[in-house]
Design an enzyme around this catalytic site. Structure first.
Site, short mmCIF file in Angstrom:
data_model
loop_
_atom_site.label_atom_id
_atom_site.label_comp_id
_atom_site.label_asym_id
_atom_site.label_seq_id
_atom_site.Cartn_x
_atom_site.Cartn_y
_atom_site.Cartn_z
N ARG A 34 0.85 -1.20 0.00
CA ARG A 34 0.00 0.00 0.00
C ARG A 34 0.88 1.25 0.00
O ARG A 34 0.66 2.18 -0.75
CB ARG A 34 -0.90 0.03 1.24
N GLU A 179 -13.99 -15.39 6.29
CA GLU A 179 -13.84 -14.70 5.00
C GLU A 179 -13.31 -15.64 3.91
O GLU A 179 -12.11 -15.80 3.75
CB GLU A 179 -12.88 -13.52 5.13
N LYS A 221 -17.79 -12.73 5.76
CA LYS A 221 -17.23 -11.68 4.89
C LYS A 221 -17.05 -12.30 3.51
O LYS A 221 -16.29 -13.26 3.34
CB LYS A 221 -15.89 -11.19 5.45
N SER A 263 -13.74 -5.57 -0.84
CA SER A 263 -13.83 -4.86 -2.13
C SER A 263 -13.07 -5.60 -3.23
O SER A 263 -13.38 -5.42 -4.42
CB SER A 263 -13.37 -3.42 -2.00
N ARG A 294 -8.97 -1.88 0.57
CA ARG A 294 -8.44 -1.01 -0.48
C ARG A 294 -9.42 0.09 -0.90
O ARG A 294 -9.02 1.22 -1.14
CB ARG A 294 -8.03 -1.85 -1.70
P1 13P Z 1 -10.23 -5.50 0.16
O1 13P Z 1 -11.46 -4.69 0.45
O2 13P Z 1 -9.05 -4.68 -0.23
O3 13P Z 1 -10.50 -6.64 -0.77
O4 13P Z 1 -9.77 -6.18 1.52
C1 13P Z 1 -10.69 -6.70 2.39
C2 13P Z 1 -10.07 -7.73 3.22
O5 13P Z 1 -10.25 -7.74 4.41
C3 13P Z 1 -9.25 -8.76 2.56
O6 13P Z 1 -8.88 -9.77 3.46
#
Ligand code: 13P
Length: 333
Positions: A34, A179, A221, A263, A294
Site C-alpha cells: 500500500r 472470510e 465476509k 472490495s 483497499r
Molecule cells: P479488500 O477490500 O481490499 O478486498 O480487503 C478486504 C479484506 O479484508 C481482505 O482480506
C-alpha cells in the site's frame, strides 16, 4: 449449545444499520505494498503514521462500527502514546484483529493454498481480548482457474480451519468473521464466479454447522459475485446484485448474524455502486454492509502521500468514502 449473549451484542453492534467495517488489517508485508503506491518505504513509522490518520479521523464513528487491525497495529500507539485500540473504543468503534497467518501451498493441489494460524490461537485470543479486540477475521483464498480450480478438497480443508478458528474465537468471547475470498483477478465469467462462490459458501456453512459453531455469533465476509477483472464481459451493478443475492440465498443460513463485503480490488467507486445496487434489492434475511480495505484506504493514501501537512486532507478522504459506503449500504448512494 450454550448461548453467548455477549457475542450477539458485539455482532449486533458491528452490523448496526448504516455502518460498516474498515479492514485496516494488512500484514506488515501487505502494508508495504500500500505504501509503495505512494512511493513510501515500508518502515514501521510510515505504517504507524498511516494508521494514526485512519483511526483518528473525526466523525468516522458515524459510519464505521468496527476496525480490523493486525498484530503490530493493535499493539501500537498514537504519537501521543494512546493505544490504537483505545482510540477506537473511545469513539464507540469495536476493535477487531486478523488472526490468520497467511496462506501456504496445498501440496498435491496445483495453485491452491491453505490458510495457517491455528497454533496457540486460544492464547493469542486471550492476549488480543485484553488489548480490547472483540471480533476477529480469518481469510481463506479461493482462486478460479480454467475448469478444475477450486477443488472441493481445498474448500473443505480451508473450511475446517475456519470452523476451528471460529470455535476458538467464540469460546474466547470474540465474534469470528469468516472470510472466503473468491479472487476477482482472472478471466472467469459471472456464471462461473456464481457457481464457485455458491459451492464455497455451501461447503463452508455445512462445515461450520457440523463443528457446532454458533452462526448467530458469526459474520460472513464475502466477495461480491462478478466476472473476473480481465473478462471480456464485465458485470453491471444490477447483475452483481442479482448474482450475489442469489448466491447467498442458496448457501447462507438465516441464523448467520450478518454479511459484510470485501472490495477485492474493485475501484472505490465501483465497490460503492455495487453495494448500493445490492442494498436497493430490499431487505434480506441478514444485515448486509461493507468491510472494505483497499476501497476505503486508497483515496486516503493518495491524499496523504506521506506528507504530514496532508494529514487533514487524508482524513477527509476517509470520511468521504465511509459516508458514501454508509449511504450505499442503505441503497441511497
Ligand atoms: P479488500 O477490500 O481490499 O478486498 O480487503 C478486504 C479484506 O479484508 C481482505 O482480506
Amino acid at each position: 449449545m450454550k448461548k453467548n449473549t455477549k457475542l450477539y451484542e458485539t455482532a449486533a453492534a458491528l452490523l448496526e444499520r448504516g455502518k460498516g467495517i474498515l479492514a485496516a488489517d494488512e500484514s506488515d508485508a501487505t502494508a508495504g505494498k500500500r505504501l509503495a503506491m505512494v512511493h513510501l518505504p515500508n518502515e514501521p513509522e510510515n505504517r504507524q503514521d498511516f494508521r494514526e490518520i485512519l483511526f483518528t479521523a473525526s466523525d468516522i464513528e458515524n459510519y464505521l462500527s468496527g476496525v480490523i487491525m493486525y498484530d503490530s497495529s493493535i499493539k501500537n500507539n498514537t504519537d501521543d502514546g494512546i493505544p490504537f485500540a483505545d482510540v477506537l473504543t473511545a469513539k464507540g468503534i469495536v476493535p477487531g484483529i486478523k488472526v490468520d497467518l497467511g496462506a501456504r501451498e496445498l501440496e498435491g493441489f496445483k495453485g491452491e493454498v491453505v490458510t495457517q494460524g491455528l497454533d496457540n490461537l486460544a492464547e493469542r485470543f486471550a492476549e488480543y481480548y485484553d488489548l480490547g479486540a472483540r471480533f476477529a477475521k480469518w481469510r481463506m483464498v479461493v482462486t478460479i482457474d480454467e475448469s478444475e480450480t477450486p477443488t472441493d478438497e481445498s474448500i473443505r480443508i480451508n473450511s475446517i480451519m475456519l470452523a476451528r478458528y471460529a470455535q476458538i474465537a467464540q469460546a474466547a468471547g470474540i465474534v469470528p468473521i469468516v472470510e472466503p475470498e473468491v479472487i476477482h483477478a482472472g478471466d472467469h465469467s459471472l456464471q462461473r464466479a456464481e457457481m464457485v462462490t455458491t459451492r464455497t459458501l455451501q461447503i463452508l456453512f455445512q462445515t461450520l454447522i457440523e463443528f457446532k459453531v454458533d452462526l448467530a455469533g458469526l459474520i460472513l465476509k464475502s466477495s461480491m459475485v462478478l466476472a473476473g477483472d480481465v473478462h471480456a464481459e464485465q458485470t453491471t451493478p444490477e447483475e452483481v446484485a442479482n448474482a450475489t443475492l442469489r448466491t447467498f440465498h442458496m448457501s447462507v443460513p438465516h441464523e448467520c448474524a450478518g454479511i459484510v463485503f470485501l472490495s477485492g480490488g474493485q475501484t472505490p467507486e465501483r465497490s460503492t455502486k455495487n453495494l448500493n445496487a445490492i442494498a436497493k434489492m430490499g431487505e434480506q434475511p441478514w444485515p448486509i454492509t461493507f468491510s472494505f480495505s483497499r476501497a476505503l484506504e486508497e483515496p486516503v493514501l493518495k491524499a496523504w502521500g506521506g506528507k504530514p501537512e496532508n494529514a487533514d486532507k487524508a482524513k477527509a478522504a476517509l470520511l468521504e468514502r465511509c459516508k458514501a459506503n454508509s449511504e450505499a449500504s442503505l441503497g441511497k448512494a
